[in-house]
Motif scaffolding. Structure first.
Motif, mmCIF file in Angstrom:
data_model
loop_
_atom_site.group_PDB
_atom_site.id
_atom_site.type_symbol
_atom_site.label_atom_id
_atom_site.label_comp_id
_atom_site.label_asym_id
_atom_site.label_seq_id
_atom_site.Cartn_x
_atom_site.Cartn_y
_atom_site.Cartn_z
ATOM 1 N N PHE A 124 0.814 -1.215 0.000
ATOM 2 C CA PHE A 124 0.000 0.000 0.000
ATOM 3 C C PHE A 124 0.848 1.266 0.000
ATOM 4 O O PHE A 124 0.362 2.325 -0.425
ATOM 5 N N ALA A 125 2.081 1.182 0.453
ATOM 6 C CA ALA A 125 2.983 2.320 0.306
ATOM 7 C C ALA A 125 3.236 2.578 -1.177
ATOM 8 O O ALA A 125 3.329 3.725 -1.618
ATOM 9 N N ALA A 126 3.336 1.491 -1.951
ATOM 10 C CA ALA A 126 3.514 1.624 -3.400
ATOM 11 C C ALA A 126 2.229 2.102 -4.076
ATOM 12 O O ALA A 126 2.264 2.894 -5.021
ATOM 13 N N ASP A 131 4.465 10.092 -6.216
ATOM 14 C CA ASP A 131 4.905 10.226 -7.611
ATOM 15 C C ASP A 131 4.661 8.969 -8.440
ATOM 16 O O ASP A 131 4.110 9.031 -9.536
ATOM 17 N N GLN A 132 5.074 7.817 -7.903
ATOM 18 C CA GLN A 132 4.977 6.567 -8.654
ATOM 19 C C GLN A 132 3.817 5.686 -8.172
ATOM 20 O O GLN A 132 3.699 4.550 -8.604
ATOM 21 N N GLY A 133 2.996 6.204 -7.288
ATOM 22 C CA GLY A 133 1.910 5.413 -6.731
ATOM 23 C C GLY A 133 0.847 5.040 -7.751
ATOM 24 O O GLY A 133 0.596 5.780 -8.713
ATOM 25 N N LEU A 134 0.226 3.896 -7.547
ATOM 26 C CA LEU A 134 -0.780 3.398 -8.485
ATOM 27 C C LEU A 134 -1.988 4.317 -8.570
ATOM 28 O O LEU A 134 -2.523 4.572 -9.653
ATOM 29 N N VAL A 135 -2.464 4.821 -7.425
ATOM 30 C CA VAL A 135 -3.658 5.667 -7.407
ATOM 31 C C VAL A 135 -3.427 6.957 -8.177
ATOM 32 O O VAL A 135 -4.221 7.333 -9.055
ATOM 33 N N ASN A 136 -2.332 7.645 -7.855
ATOM 34 C CA ASN A 136 -2.043 8.899 -8.564
ATOM 35 C C ASN A 136 -1.745 8.660 -10.036
ATOM 36 O O ASN A 136 -2.109 9.468 -10.904
ATOM 37 N N GLY A 137 -1.085 7.530 -10.349
ATOM 38 C CA GLY A 137 -0.826 7.190 -11.744
ATOM 39 C C GLY A 137 -2.109 6.954 -12.514
ATOM 40 O O GLY A 137 -2.237 7.360 -13.680
ATOM 41 N N PHE A 138 -3.068 6.309 -11.877
ATOM 42 C CA PHE A 138 -4.365 6.055 -12.518
ATOM 43 C C PHE A 138 -5.107 7.361 -12.766
ATOM 44 O O PHE A 138 -5.704 7.555 -13.838
ATOM 45 N N LEU A 141 -4.071 9.322 -15.796
ATOM 46 C CA LEU A 141 -4.540 8.846 -17.098
ATOM 47 C C LEU A 141 -5.711 9.676 -17.604
ATOM 48 O O LEU A 141 -5.915 9.810 -18.816
ATOM 49 N N PHE A 142 -6.486 10.230 -16.691
ATOM 50 C CA PHE A 142 -7.675 11.001 -17.065
ATOM 51 C C PHE A 142 -7.430 12.507 -17.006
ATOM 52 O O PHE A 142 -8.250 13.279 -17.493
ATOM 53 N N ASN A 143 -6.334 12.897 -16.380
ATOM 54 C CA ASN A 143 -6.036 14.321 -16.266
ATOM 55 C C ASN A 143 -4.523 14.506 -16.223
ATOM 56 O O ASN A 143 -3.888 14.236 -15.206
ATOM 57 N N GLU A 144 -3.961 14.986 -17.320
ATOM 58 C CA GLU A 144 -2.512 15.152 -17.395
ATOM 59 C C GLU A 144 -2.004 16.173 -16.378
ATOM 60 O O GLU A 144 -0.861 16.108 -15.927
ATOM 61 N N ASN A 145 -2.860 17.111 -16.000
ATOM 62 C CA ASN A 145 -2.471 18.145 -15.056
ATOM 63 C C ASN A 145 -2.830 17.780 -13.615
ATOM 64 O O ASN A 145 -2.886 18.650 -12.746
ATOM 65 N N HIS A 146 -3.092 16.505 -13.401
ATOM 66 C CA HIS A 146 -3.489 16.045 -12.072
ATOM 67 C C HIS A 146 -2.408 16.339 -11.032
ATOM 68 O O HIS A 146 -1.223 16.060 -11.239
ATOM 69 N N THR A 147 -2.812 16.918 -9.924
ATOM 70 C CA THR A 147 -1.899 17.184 -8.809
ATOM 71 C C THR A 147 -1.881 15.970 -7.890
ATOM 72 O O THR A 147 -2.938 15.526 -7.424
ATOM 73 N N ASN A 148 -0.712 15.442 -7.659
ATOM 74 C CA ASN A 148 -0.600 14.233 -6.847
ATOM 75 C C ASN A 148 -1.213 14.421 -5.458
ATOM 76 O O ASN A 148 -0.998 15.450 -4.811
ATOM 77 N N ILE A 149 -1.970 13.409 -5.033
ATOM 78 C CA ILE A 149 -2.637 13.454 -3.730
ATOM 79 C C ILE A 149 -1.782 12.714 -2.705
ATOM 80 O O ILE A 149 -1.480 11.529 -2.884
#
Length: 296
Positions: A124-126, A131-138, A141-149
């Motif tokens: 779950f840390a991954a 930056d490389q997290g699965l949730v933020n990476g997903f 995909l829908f918003n290139e300007n997405h700010t990492n949470i």
């Protein structure tokens, strides 16, 4: 008369070793916790001062304790409800529906339960990484300007993120237990319900759930208590109680006070609260979930 005395001696000789071990390793430590919580101690220094109930009075004014209590209650309520609901639903689907590879799904769901807490925390840390997290990476995909949470670094998200990890870890274990009980329900009950025009949902609430209730009730009490311990382990490995104590639970705060801040007596006072809270909660659940046992 002689046989009666020999029977009593046999029963006593069989119970006595277990009773002695239980007293040494369970009763005595519990009493010691209550006793030591009445002292102000400096960690392992051995110096202690009797303060009576002062440690408990301080808890009422301790904002960190109140916050950890709130987090504990939140995780117990949310995680237990969601886990039990999904476990029962998945068990019902896999037990009743003619799905291919049911054993495969059973194994897949059960795997998280056999993983160590350290492995779960790493997974779950991954998943929650900035930056490389699965949730933020997903989301990117829908918003290139997405700010990492910062799912583990923000007070708004951290407890919910931990709750999701706990649910994922526990569903499979209880699902397998419920499947075992559901498999024993006679098929003719469902056949009779079909003839009466009852659909799948009606059959679930009128047949499956009532005949599985005693197992659900037992596991519910068990899970609520173990939930407190599992939350401590996952939080210790995943966030350490951060950010700024936002993810602390009662056991995490107890550990922090007793072994990090060297407030041993104060930490044990928190342990007493955990014990009483667990006991009262178990009694309430046992009372509210009680119903007549259905036979088939």
């Amino acid at each position: 008369m002689k046989n009666s005395k020999e029977k009593k001696k046999f029963i006593i000789s069989g119970l006595l070793p277990s009773l002695i071990l239980y007293t040494i390793f369970m009763v005595y430590p519990a009493i010691s916790v209550f006793y030591e919580s009445l002292f102000k101690t400096g960690g392992l220094s051995g110096k202690k001062t009797f303060v009576g109930l002062n440690n408990f009075k301080l808890l009422v004014k301790d904002n960190n304790f109140i916050r950890s209590f709130q987090n504990t209650i939140f995780l117990i309520v949310i995680v237990t409800i969601v886990t039990m609901f999904l476990a029962v639903v998945f068990a019902s689907v896999l037990s009743r529906e003619k799905l291919k590879g049911r054993n495969f799904f059973r194994i897949i769901f059960y795997i998280p339960n056999i993983l160590s807490i350290a492995v779960i925390a790493s997974i779950f840390a991954a998943i929650y990484g900035m930056d490389q997290g699965l949730v933020n990476g997903f989301l990117r995909l829908f918003n290139e300007n997405h700010t990492n949470i910062p799912l583990l670094g923000d007070r708004m998200y951290v407890v919910y993120s931990i709750a999701f990890a706990m649910i994922w870890q526990a569903i499979g274990y209880y699902m397998v237990m419920y499947m075992s009980t559901m498999s024993q329900i006679p098929e003719h009950l469902y056949e009779a319900a079909n003839l009466d025009g009852a659909g799948r949902v009606r059959q679930f609430f009128d047949i499956t759930l009532p005949l599985t209730w005693e197992t659900i009730r037992t596991t519910l009490t068990f899970y609520v208590i173990s939930n407190i311990n599992i939350a401590f382990q996952i939080i210790k490995a995943l966030t350490g109680g951060g950010p700024d104590g936002a993810s602390l639970t009662l056991l995490n705060y107890q550990y922090e006070q007793a072994y990090t801040n060297s407030s041993f007596g104060y930490g044990l006072a928190i342990g007493v609260v955990v014990f009483l809270f667990s006991f009262i909660l178990s009694a309430i659940i046992h009372k509210l979930s009680k119903r007549d046992i259905l036979q088939y």
